[in-house]
Design an enzyme around this catalytic site. Structure first.
Site, short mmCIF file in Angstrom:
data_model
loop_
_atom_site.label_atom_id
_atom_site.label_comp_id
_atom_site.label_asym_id
_atom_site.label_seq_id
_atom_site.Cartn_x
_atom_site.Cartn_y
_atom_site.Cartn_z
N LYS A 94 0.83 -1.22 0.00
CA LYS A 94 0.00 0.00 0.00
C LYS A 94 0.86 1.26 0.00
CE LYS A 94 -2.55 2.54 3.61
NZ LYS A 94 -1.47 3.05 4.48
N ASN A 95 1.78 1.35 0.95
CA ASN A 95 2.51 2.62 1.10
C ASN A 95 3.50 2.86 -0.05
OD1 ASN A 95 1.02 3.17 3.33
ND2 ASN A 95 2.61 2.62 4.81
N ARG B 137 -4.29 10.07 3.25
CA ARG B 137 -2.96 10.59 3.58
C ARG B 137 -2.06 10.67 2.34
NH1 ARG B 137 -0.74 13.31 7.60
NH2 ARG B 137 1.49 12.97 7.75
N ASP C 17 -5.35 7.91 9.19
CA ASP C 17 -5.84 7.39 10.45
C ASP C 17 -5.83 8.41 11.58
OD1 ASP C 17 -6.42 4.95 9.54
OD2 ASP C 17 -4.47 4.08 10.06
N ASP D 192 3.86 0.47 11.96
CA ASP D 192 2.61 -0.09 11.42
C ASP D 192 2.38 -1.54 11.87
OD1 ASP D 192 2.33 2.34 10.27
OD2 ASP D 192 2.84 1.70 8.24
N MET E 228 6.33 6.74 17.91
CA MET E 228 6.01 7.75 16.89
C MET E 228 4.62 8.36 17.03
SD MET E 228 7.70 6.49 13.38
CE MET E 228 9.29 5.68 13.33
#
Ligand SMILES: CC(=O)N[C@H]1[C@@H](OP(=O)(O)OP(=O)(O)OC[C@H]2O[C@@H](n3ccc(=O)[nH]c3=O)[C@H](O)[C@@H]2O)O[C@H](CO)[C@@H](O)[C@@H]1O
Ligand SMILES: C=C(OP(=O)(O)O)C(=O)O
Length: 440
Positions: free
Chosen positions: A22-23, A97, A121, A319, A341
């Protein structure tokens, strides 16, 4: 509103293939704006966030063709820059995002961009300072309209320079790299993020004609070029999905093979799961996880309680911390989970506690998990998924739990996990999509 209804407590069995990352997809698909030539992108995950980004590109005038289930071509020849001012763009762009990464390529190629403050998110404050400080260093000016949450950026003459990032931001690094590839002169980017997503982006940009060195390190040198050409690119398997499936197998005592994982790109991820006591074997390019009735968390060498914390790559990705946390609830032993984070990413543990897990939330960043060693099963409950990774963690918990669970707000999960109910059904899970809203 959709929900998942799950009857848990049964082991699963079989093979599962991870989707494209995804990222990475969000970076790569944004980068198609850097050239007027055709780009062919494969292993594109069929998930909400990626589909929304592709839709945004089409709205901007990019010619998009779906060649087969996971392959698209993109041609960014005629871009409608005025689309930025439309109300539609403000709504659509703000909903994910990844849309922030349209800015770098647009500045590089057209000298201007505008973007609503992006969504994503609810996992704590999510700054964009790194992006804009980087663009400013390259010669851009930006204006933030706080009433409408809208950024407008001008950059007719981007010039390479030395940039020390205030933090190793993943999307920030991608954005600045994409702006710098077509800038005049050389950009040196220090404290750059270097996740595999970024390595893949930089390698693709080089195939398009960019001159980037230092790939995989936190010091990138980008020599600006006049134009870029088209290329083909294939996304890596999604390492967060792979980690999620390892956790799922361990927690549900299932024998699962995760296919074609590109093991060498997983960094420290397999090691962290092994430290939780999970057996996993690297077979060919698959990960085989045997059915395990028990797994025992290691301690540090001096016997003290293990801490698992996130860190910029090659550290452990934030994640996967929610997944590690849920898996630890059924391990033998104890672990401290330290989410450095994000400020609100551990706030889903109340649901796990309701299910019977033993967790002490020490503060917003730290939780101590006291493993039950599968002596007591979690019990199914109704719950709402607050974010994508917490959502999948709750899904894993529900699949291991005795009885019926319902997970609401599954749109969050489906932002990032492709056809997850069908893929879990194929492993023997009892999962059904139902209509439903949480009571409060
Ligand atoms: C679309 C996308 O790619 N999203 C990923 C991306 O988000 P994104 O790129 O938005 O996240 P950033 O890397 O910018 O930062 C994430 C958070 O970590 C903090 N931070 C970051 C770097 C650092 O050295 N120290 C530090 O504390 C930031 O202040 C922020 O709160 O990277 C995050 C961090 O891996 C992942 O959780 C997201 O899934
Ligand atoms: C936080 C995540 O995504 P996003 O940055 O898109 O919100 C994630 O993928 O875990």
């Amino acid at each position: 509103m959709n929900a998942f209804e799950i009857y848990g407590g049964q082991p699963l069995k079989g093979e599962i293939t991870p989707q494209g990352a995804k990222n990475e997809a969000l970076q790569i698909i944004s980068a198609v704006l850097l050239t007027a030539e055709k780009m062919t992108i494969s292993n594109v995950p069929d998930i909400k966030d990626v589909n929304k980004l592709i839709e945004l590109l089409a709205d901007l005038g990019v010619k998009v063709e779906r060649i087969n289930q996971d392959t698209y071509t993109f041609e960014a020849k005629d871009i409608n820059i005025d689309y930025f001012q439309s109300e539609e763009f403000k709504t659509k762009g703000g909903s994910l995002r990844g849309s922030i990464m349209l800015v770098g390529p647009l500045l590089a190629r057209f000298g201007k961009a505008a973007i609503p403050k992006p969504g994503g998110d609810k996992i704590g404050r999510r700054r964009l300072d790194t992006h804009f400080l980087g663009f400013e260093k390259l010669g851009a000016t930006f204006h933030y309209d706080a009433n409408n949450h809208f950024f407008t950026i001008d950059a007719t003459n981007l010039r390479g320079t030395y940039i020390l990032l205030d933090e190793a931001s993943v999307t920030g690094t991608a954005n600045i790299v994409m702006a710098a590839v077509l800038a005049k002169g050389t950009t040196t980017l220090y404290n750059a993020a270097c996740e595999p997503y970024l390595q893949q982006l930089c390698k693709m940009l080089n195939r398009m004609g960019a001159k980037i060195t230092g790939i995989g390190s936190n010091l990138l040198t980008i020599e600006g070029v006049d134009s870029l050409s088209g290329t083909a690119h294939r996304m890596l398997p999604d390492m967060i999905e792979i980690g999620s499936f390892i956790g799922l197998a361990a927690m549900t005592s299932s024998e699962i093979t995760i296919k074609d994982v590109h093991f060498e790109e997983l960094g420290i991820i397999p090691t962290v799961f092994r430290r939780l006591g999970i057996q996993l074997e690297h077979r060919g390019d698959d990960i085989y996880i045997p059915a395990q009735t028990s797994y025992e968390i290691e301690t540090f060498i001096d016997g003290s309680i293990l801490t698992i914390a996130d860190a910029p790559w090659p550290g452990f990705t934030p994640d996967l911390l929610s997944i590690v946390l849920v898996v630890a609830t059924q391990a033998k032993g104890n672990v401290l989970i330290h989410q450095k984070m994000f400020e609100s990413r551990l706030f889903f543990v109340d649901k796990l506690i309701d299910m019977g897990a033993q967790i002490i939330l020490c503060d917003p960043h730290r939780a101590t998990v006291i493993g039950l060693n599968k002596a007591f099963k979690l019990k199914g409950i109704e719950m709402t998924s607050p974010d994508i990774r917490a959502g999948v963690s709750l899904l894993i918990a529900a699949l291991s739990a005795q009885g019926r669970s319902v997970i609401y707000n599954i749109e969050q999960i489906e932002r990032g996990y492709q056809h997850i109910d069908k893929r879990l059904l194929a492993l023997g899970a009892q999962i059904k999509r139902i209509e439903g809203k949480p009571l409060h």
